[in-house]
Design a protein around this motif. Structure first.
Motif, PDB file in Angstrom:
ATOM      1  N   ALA A  55      30.925   9.787  36.087  1.00 29.91           N
ATOM      2  CA  ALA A  55      29.794   9.950  36.993  1.00 29.91           C
ATOM      3  C   ALA A  55      30.067   9.239  38.302  1.00 29.91           C
ATOM      4  O   ALA A  55      30.718   8.182  38.321  1.00 29.91           O
ATOM      5  CB  ALA A  55      28.515   9.399  36.358  1.00 29.91           C
ATOM      6  N   HIS A  57      29.120   6.723  40.994  1.00 27.77           N
ATOM      7  CA  HIS A  57      28.376   5.506  40.713  1.00 27.77           C
ATOM      8  C   HIS A  57      28.575   4.470  41.801  1.00 27.77           C
ATOM      9  O   HIS A  57      29.466   4.593  42.647  1.00 27.77           O
ATOM     10  CB  HIS A  57      28.838   4.911  39.373  1.00 27.77           C
ATOM     11  CG  HIS A  57      30.277   4.464  39.415  1.00 27.77           C
ATOM     12  ND1 HIS A  57      31.329   5.330  39.253  1.00 27.77           N
ATOM     13  CD2 HIS A  57      30.831   3.233  39.622  1.00 27.77           C
ATOM     14  CE1 HIS A  57      32.467   4.668  39.353  1.00 27.77           C
ATOM     15  NE2 HIS A  57      32.184   3.390  39.578  1.00 27.77           N
ATOM     16  N   ALA A  75      24.112   4.938  38.398  1.00 28.64           N
ATOM     17  CA  ALA A  75      24.527   6.318  38.641  1.00 28.64           C
ATOM     18  C   ALA A  75      23.284   7.179  38.715  1.00 28.64           C
ATOM     19  O   ALA A  75      22.399   7.081  37.846  1.00 28.64           O
ATOM     20  CB  ALA A  75      25.465   6.810  37.538  1.00 28.64           C
ATOM     21  N   VAL A  78      24.256  11.568  35.196  1.00 28.38           N
ATOM     22  CA  VAL A  78      25.395  11.680  34.286  1.00 28.38           C
ATOM     23  C   VAL A  78      25.265  13.014  33.568  1.00 28.38           C
ATOM     24  O   VAL A  78      24.270  13.268  32.883  1.00 28.38           O
ATOM     25  CB  VAL A  78      25.425  10.538  33.257  1.00 28.38           C
ATOM     26  CG1 VAL A  78      26.617  10.705  32.318  1.00 28.38           C
ATOM     27  CG2 VAL A  78      25.483   9.181  33.952  1.00 28.38           C
ATOM     28  N   VAL A  82      29.519   8.882  30.165  1.00 26.35           N
ATOM     29  CA  VAL A  82      30.057   7.889  31.082  1.00 26.35           C
ATOM     30  C   VAL A  82      30.817   6.859  30.252  1.00 26.35           C
ATOM     31  O   VAL A  82      30.391   6.491  29.154  1.00 26.35           O
ATOM     32  CB  VAL A  82      28.941   7.218  31.916  1.00 26.35           C
ATOM     33  CG1 VAL A  82      27.944   6.484  31.030  1.00 26.35           C
ATOM     34  CG2 VAL A  82      29.526   6.290  32.972  1.00 26.35           C
TER      35      VAL A  82
END
Length: 276
Positions: A55, A57, A75, A78, A82
């Motif tokens: 993801a 982030h 994040a 997702v 993750v």
């Protein structure tokens, strides 16, 4: 390997946590306490890398009040999973001694007061009465032995929210439960003590033990005890973080917005890469 007879030991740590979700989730906020302390007594962190995949982030790392490295990851979304993957190298320089603290640490209320997980009941008070020794170090040794005897190791019968009183009543638990019982006994007897999260070479999962703070000259030193195994913690123990109890130093915790039912899988490998 005779680690306790070595002068210098090199360690390599690999650890991962993977969260998978049945459908996309949003507003992920993760707290990670997995990076070993920069220095802890004779243990030195030489390098580390924490990779986040799965993801887009942002992250922020800081030291908490106890000197632990805390990494927070956020994040927005997702899609499927993750993963957080740590690699670290450390050296133990035997002879550099246990952690030294200022004498004020011996009066630190955070290490003397009960927490939710270490609140005593009558059974713990009775057990503590049998652990009082002639000095703080001997008291800690006897608390370690009592906590070890009190529990039969069994995985899956307790959880991260199990208190010391509940574990003692059940008579079964894991290293975290043994540590919480020893912490409770030490604090009841006036010995400041802290929970240690880390790794034990040769053991499959993460490990927990206790440091009792005792006077040594004009300083305080943190002496490590492993109540799960009923012994002093030796050179095969790799400290990651210290706190009042498990809740302070849980390796991974967090929140997200989305359907419940995510799954967590993890792996860990601690290798001894050099011994002198």
């Amino acid at each position: 390997m005779d680690l306790d007879g070595a002068r210098r030991i090199g360690f390599h740590v690999e650890q991962s946590f993977r969260y998978a979700y049945r459908e996309p989730v949003t507003a992920l906020a993760q707290k990670l306490v997995v990076v070993p302390r920069r220095r802890h007594g004779d243990l030195y962190r030489r390098s580390h890398r924490l990779a986040v995949t799965g993801a887009a982030h942002a992250r922020r790392a800081r030291l908490d009040a106890a000197g632990n490295t805390v990494v927070r990851v956020v994040a927005a979304r997702v899609e499927h999973a993750v993963e957080f993957r740590l690699t670290a190298t450390l050296d133990r320089v035997v002879g550099d001694g246990p952690p030294n603290l200022p004498p004020a640490a011996l009066r630190d209320p955070r290490l003397l007061r009960a927490t939710r997980l270490t609140t005593p009941d009558d059974a713990l008070r009775d057990l503590a009465a049998d652990c009082a020794g002639p000095d703080p170090e001997r008291t800690a040794e006897q608390a370690c032995a009592a906590a070890h005897t009190a529990l039969t190791y069994e995985y899956g019968v307790t959880s991260v929210s199990t208190t010391a009183a509940q574990a003692l009543a059940g008579g079964r638990g894991v290293c975290q439960d043994s540590a919480h019982i020893m912490l409770t006994l030490c604090r009841l007897l006036g010995v400041p003590a802290r929970y240690v999260s880390g790794h034990l070479v040769g053991q499959g999962g993460t490990h927990a033990w206790v440091e009792a703070l005792v006077p040594r000259g004009d300083r305080a030193v943190a002496l490590a005890f492993d109540p799960c195994h009923g012994r002093r913690a030796g050179n095969g123990y790799v400290t990651v973080a210290v706190g009042r109890d498990y809740a302070d130093v849980a390796p991974t915790s967090g929140t997200y917005v989305g359907a419940p039912g995510g799954t967590l899988t993890g792996s860990r490998k601690v290798s001894v890469v050099s011994v002198e």
